[in-house]
Design a protein around this motif. Structure first.
Motif, PDB file in Angstrom:
ATOM      1  N   UNK A 143       0.704  -1.345   0.028  1.00  0.00           N
ATOM      2  CA  UNK A 143       0.134  -0.169  -0.060  1.00  0.00           C
ATOM      3  C   UNK A 143       0.916   1.225  -0.115  1.00  0.00           C
ATOM      4  N   UNK A 144       1.733   1.238   0.821  1.00  0.00           N
ATOM      5  CA  UNK A 144       2.853   2.352   0.894  1.00  0.00           C
ATOM      6  C   UNK A 144       3.443   2.589  -0.432  1.00  0.00           C
ATOM      7  N   UNK A 145       4.079   1.760  -1.202  1.00  0.00           N
ATOM      8  CA  UNK A 145       4.652   1.743  -2.518  1.00  0.00           C
ATOM      9  C   UNK A 145       3.793   2.370  -3.561  1.00  0.00           C
ATOM     10  N   UNK A 146       2.570   1.736  -3.536  1.00  0.00           N
ATOM     11  CA  UNK A 146       1.571   2.099  -4.526  1.00  0.00           C
ATOM     12  C   UNK A 146       1.188   3.586  -4.374  1.00  0.00           C
ATOM     13  N   UNK A 147       1.144   3.978  -3.142  1.00  0.00           N
ATOM     14  CA  UNK A 147       0.559   5.199  -2.864  1.00  0.00           C
ATOM     15  C   UNK A 147       1.645   6.292  -3.412  1.00  0.00           C
ATOM     16  N   UNK A 148       3.058   6.001  -3.145  1.00  0.00           N
ATOM     17  CA  UNK A 148       4.085   6.877  -3.383  1.00  0.00           C
ATOM     18  C   UNK A 148       4.280   6.979  -5.016  1.00  0.00           C
ATOM     19  N   UNK A 149       3.796   5.839  -5.680  1.00  0.00           N
ATOM     20  CA  UNK A 149       4.108   5.702  -7.081  1.00  0.00           C
ATOM     21  C   UNK A 149       3.063   6.717  -7.779  1.00  0.00           C
ATOM     22  N   UNK A 150       1.809   6.609  -7.106  1.00  0.00           N
ATOM     23  CA  UNK A 150       0.664   7.625  -7.793  1.00  0.00           C
ATOM     24  C   UNK A 150       1.134   8.928  -7.305  1.00  0.00           C
TER      25      UNK A 150
ATOM     26  N   UNK B 210      -9.143   6.622 -10.455  1.00  0.00           N
ATOM     27  CA  UNK B 210      -9.595   5.846  -9.160  1.00  0.00           C
ATOM     28  C   UNK B 210      -8.394   5.550  -8.380  1.00  0.00           C
ATOM     29  N   UNK B 211      -7.341   5.043  -9.244  1.00  0.00           N
ATOM     30  CA  UNK B 211      -6.316   4.563  -8.388  1.00  0.00           C
ATOM     31  C   UNK B 211      -5.431   5.805  -7.809  1.00  0.00           C
ATOM     32  N   UNK B 212      -5.484   6.975  -8.522  1.00  0.00           N
ATOM     33  CA  UNK B 212      -4.931   8.040  -7.937  1.00  0.00           C
ATOM     34  C   UNK B 212      -5.642   8.678  -6.492  1.00  0.00           C
ATOM     35  N   UNK B 213      -7.032   8.342  -6.524  1.00  0.00           N
ATOM     36  CA  UNK B 213      -7.561   8.733  -5.364  1.00  0.00           C
ATOM     37  C   UNK B 213      -7.304   7.677  -4.267  1.00  0.00           C
ATOM     38  N   UNK B 214      -7.165   6.355  -4.776  1.00  0.00           N
ATOM     39  CA  UNK B 214      -6.988   5.523  -3.563  1.00  0.00           C
ATOM     40  C   UNK B 214      -5.566   5.659  -2.987  1.00  0.00           C
ATOM     41  N   UNK B 215      -4.725   6.152  -3.922  1.00  0.00           N
ATOM     42  CA  UNK B 215      -3.406   6.252  -3.377  1.00  0.00           C
ATOM     43  C   UNK B 215      -3.088   7.531  -2.560  1.00  0.00           C
ATOM     44  N   UNK B 216      -4.174   8.371  -2.311  1.00  0.00           N
ATOM     45  CA  UNK B 216      -4.239   9.499  -1.290  1.00  0.00           C
ATOM     46  C   UNK B 216      -4.557   8.925   0.113  1.00  0.00           C
ATOM     47  N   UNK B 217      -4.774   7.342   0.186  1.00  0.00           N
ATOM     48  CA  UNK B 217      -5.214   6.881   1.489  1.00  0.00           C
ATOM     49  C   UNK B 217      -4.463   5.781   1.820  1.00  0.00           C
ATOM     50  N   UNK B 218      -3.799   5.089   0.792  1.00  0.00           N
ATOM     51  CA  UNK B 218      -3.309   3.820   0.863  1.00  0.00           C
ATOM     52  C   UNK B 218      -2.234   3.737   1.647  1.00  0.00           C
ATOM     53  N   UNK B 219      -1.399   4.901   1.739  1.00  0.00           N
ATOM     54  CA  UNK B 219      -0.242   4.992   2.506  1.00  0.00           C
ATOM     55  C   UNK B 219      -0.385   4.887   4.176  1.00  0.00           C
ATOM     56  N   UNK B 220      -1.545   5.272   4.359  1.00  0.00           N
ATOM     57  CA  UNK B 220      -2.097   5.046   5.896  1.00  0.00           C
ATOM     58  C   UNK B 220      -2.304   3.754   6.197  1.00  0.00           C
TER      59      UNK B 220
END
Length: 685
Positions: free
Chosen positions: A557-564, A574-584
């Motif tokens: 989750x952290x890596x994908x958030x940073x990648x977005x 949709x993935x960009x939006x998920x990336x805003x919270x997946x790091x947490x």
């Protein structure tokens, strides 16, 4: 409320909403947002897309009904699109041209779900679908839908949610069938399957069928008299059947809920055949929480391999709260009382109180021991540690008990727990718990299928089955299996304890790969079970495994958030939006935060995440990092030692996964992403 369920602003006729499920749902969510019924487009679209990834919502007739509940939905809403080009929603008839988005508020009551279920039921009616296809105006669509959701006309067959009674006996040569339908969300498929079955039965003269819907609204259970009078049972469910033991002894046809929609006639034919076959599969007298099989299993019930796998996963899911509560309490005990408190927590927690706090020196079993801390901190730390130890003491028994429960229902719990306790006594550990859970469940299931006199039937689930299953499980463990399982467990623990250098690193790599392979699925859970079950021993090797597993599970989750954030254009909106919270979610050790990314683009995402997980697992083991807490991620840093090694391992894995997923998406472009990016740019322009 029903009159406002759909308006002309929520209807799109002959629209081009793209060629992917994601784009169609996003466009429908845009319609809902435009009417002010949702506060955020992605907040509505993404839950529906995630639900679609679990199981396609395509149904017969070229129709799809994506649906979800979401916090951003302000009132129950339907959005409808008649597409100019069909899109594959995994329906039985190919591409869907008629798509309803059912948007329900997350905290809404059941009244609106009753309205939504009426629409779902109408979608199995051919005349309704024909009218939707031929409508020339949005007003016609709205009228058609409102007529359906406001209608009070009762169908010829028994309604899926109407009170069921064992009324007049059916005519000769008529087979009585009862059915249960259920889907995970309980909004649409539950009721569509129910009405597909009842409407098909209503067209036949050889069947009397009544259905119990176990959904989200207006669910009236079948009476026991109706069940007792039935010749056969149909379970069309994607979740466990509630109170399944009511149907004990009845011939059963079992499948996923979509088969009830797609092949109701075939399921009814199979139920009729089963009712006449003395060797047909029957509902076990103790049947419990086993999930339904997929449609491909053709109603034959779950295969044994799948059933045992689901039982083990059920046991793990019920065990995890014991592990989480116990492990975190142990960690808090160390935080307050100091690490040396573990040498005397029993004496401190029982010999002292808030009115009699311990000093630095405490008598532990006749020996005076000196502790770093004293007073309230030492005492409360010991109490927390003792409470955690009590919870951890249940994990093997809970694992065993709920594996048995998944196989045999409530009567399997007692022999499962007894078997788990015996496994601990004999030193067989969690491996013994797995074995005793399976033995207890299978034995209880077998006994539950015995044909016994009616006077004895009431004693079976509360006395006979627990007694005999516990007896068989105990005898097998003490007389046959205990010593071999203890040897296996001891060998495993000795191997883990002896690991160093390259062997420890190799184990870390394997665990990291497993944690990032299916992100909360069976492989991930197997690695997590391996780690958490070992915590009960308290040895250094087990704590190192726990640290590696937790760190590796945080990577995706952290890596994908940073990648977005770094390469926004490589991801869908949709993935960009998920990336805003997946790091947490990642920081909290919730690997499932990466599932939306993996479901949308598995070939690029999963290998990238596995690479980072392997690096993290290897480094964590190489640095000999240990974790006394089974969950919590970065928020239980005080239970991880050395914390610097753990952070380095985590950061290295995140860096590898981030760079890998960016490279994969950069040099192997995703056509869906490119199409949605182009559309977004065109919209912005």
């Amino acid at each position: 409320m029903a009159s406002d369920l759909i308006t002309t602003d929520l209807v799109a006729l002959d629209a081009d909403f793209g060629d992917s499920v994601e784009s169609v749902i996003t466009n429908l969510a845009t319609l809902v947002h435009g009417t002010g019924r949702a506060t955020d487009i992605e907040g509505l679209a993404q839950p529906a897309i995630n639900r679609e990834a679990q199981a396609g919502t395509g149904v017969p007739g070229g129709v799809a009904i994506p649906h979800c509940r979401s916090e951003v939905v302000t009132e129950p809403t339907l959005a409808f699109a008649r597409l100019s080009q069909g899109v594959d929603f995994s329906g039985p008839d190919g591409d869907a041209h008629l798509v309803f988005l059912i948007a329900a508020p997350a905290g809404g009551g059941k009244a609106h779900l009753k309205i939504l279920s009426k629409l779902a039921r109408a979608l199995v009616k051919k005349d309704f679908l024909a009218a939707l296809r031929s409508a020339s105006t949005k007003e016609e669509i709205v009228t058609l839908v409102l007529d359906v959701v406001n209608a009070e006309k009762k169908p010829k067959a028994q309604p899926a949610d109407a009170p069921a009674t064992a009324a007049a006996a059916p005519a000769a040569n008529v087979t009585r069938i009862v059915a249960v339908t259920a889907c995970p969300t309980g909004i649409a498929h539950t009721y569509m399957a129910a009405d597909a079955l009842t409407q098909t039965a209503a067209e036949r003269s050889d069947v009397d069928l009544q259905v119990e819907t176990q959904g989200s609204s207006n669910n009236t259970a079948l009476s026991q008299a109706t069940i007792d009078a039935a010749d056969a049972v149909i379970f069309a469910t994607d979740v466990g059947v509630r109170d399944r033991e009511r149907f004990a002894g009845k011939p059963v046809i079992e499948s996923g809920v979509k088969r009830g929609i797609n092949e109701p006639g075939k399921m009814i034919d199979e139920a009729i055949a089963a009712s006449k076959n003395p060797n047909a599969r029957k509902v076990a007298g103790t049947a419990g929480a086993a999930s339904a099989s997929s449609a491909q299993e053709e109603g034959a019930g779950l295969g044994w391999g799948k059933r045992i796998q689901q039982a083990i996963m059920t046991g793990v899911s019920y065990m995890v709260p014991f592990v989480a509560a116990g492990g975190l309490l142990l960690a808090l005990g160390f935080l307050f009382g100091g690490y040396d408190m573990a040498n005397g927590w029993g004496a401190i927690s029982t010999q002292y109180s808030l009115n009699n706090l311990p000093g630095h020196e405490v008598d532990v079993d006749g020996t005076m021991m000196t502790f770093e801390r004293s007073g309230f901190l030492l005492y409360i730390g010991a109490v927390l540690f003792a409470t955690g130890q009590a919870a951890m003491g249940f994990i093997v028994a809970a694992l065993s008990g709920y594996i048995a429960f998944a196989l045999a229902g409530r009567p399997g719990i007692a022999p499962g727990f007894v078997g788990g306790a015996i496994a601990v006594t004999l030193g067989a550990g969690f491996i013994g718990g797995l074995v005793t859970g399976l033995i207890a469940g299978l034995v209880a299931m077998w006994i539950g299928n015995w044909k016994v006199p009616r006077w004895l039937g009431s004693l079976m689930p509360v006395v006979i089955i627990p007694l005999l299953a516990s007896l068989v499980t105990g005898l097998l463990m003490y007389l046959v299996l205990g010593a071999p399982l203890e040897a296996i467990m001891n060998g495993l623990q000795n191997w883990l304890s002896s690991m160093s250098g390259s062997s420890a690193v190799l184990l870390g790599i394997i665990l990291g790969l497993m944690m990032c392979f299916d992100l909360g699925g069976p492989v991930n859970k197997a690695a997590y079970l391996f780690a958490t079950a070992g915590l009960s021993t308290g040895d250094e090797a087990s704590m190192q495994i726990m640290a590696a597993v937790m760190a590796a599970g945080m990577v995706p989750p952290i890596a994908l958030s940073i990648a977005t954030f770094l390469r926004k254009n490589l991801f869908t909106p949709a993935e960009q939006e998920n990336g805003k919270s997946s790091w947490l979610l990642g920081l909290s050790f919730v690997s499932e935060g990466a599932i939306p990314f993996a479901a949308a683009d598995p070939l690029r995402v999963i290998p990238s995440m596995m690479a980072g997980g392997a690096v993290t697992g290897a480094l964590s083991m190489a640095f000999h990092v240990g974790s006394r807490a089974p969950h919590g991620g970065i928020f239980v840093f005080f239970a991880i030692d050395p914390i610097w090694g753990w952070i380095i391992a985590l950061l290295a894995g995140i860096a590898v996964s981030t760079l890998a997923v960016i490279a994969m998406k950069q040099f192997w472009p995703n056509k869906t992403v490119e199409a949605e990016a182009a559309k977004a740019e065109a919209t912005a322009a």
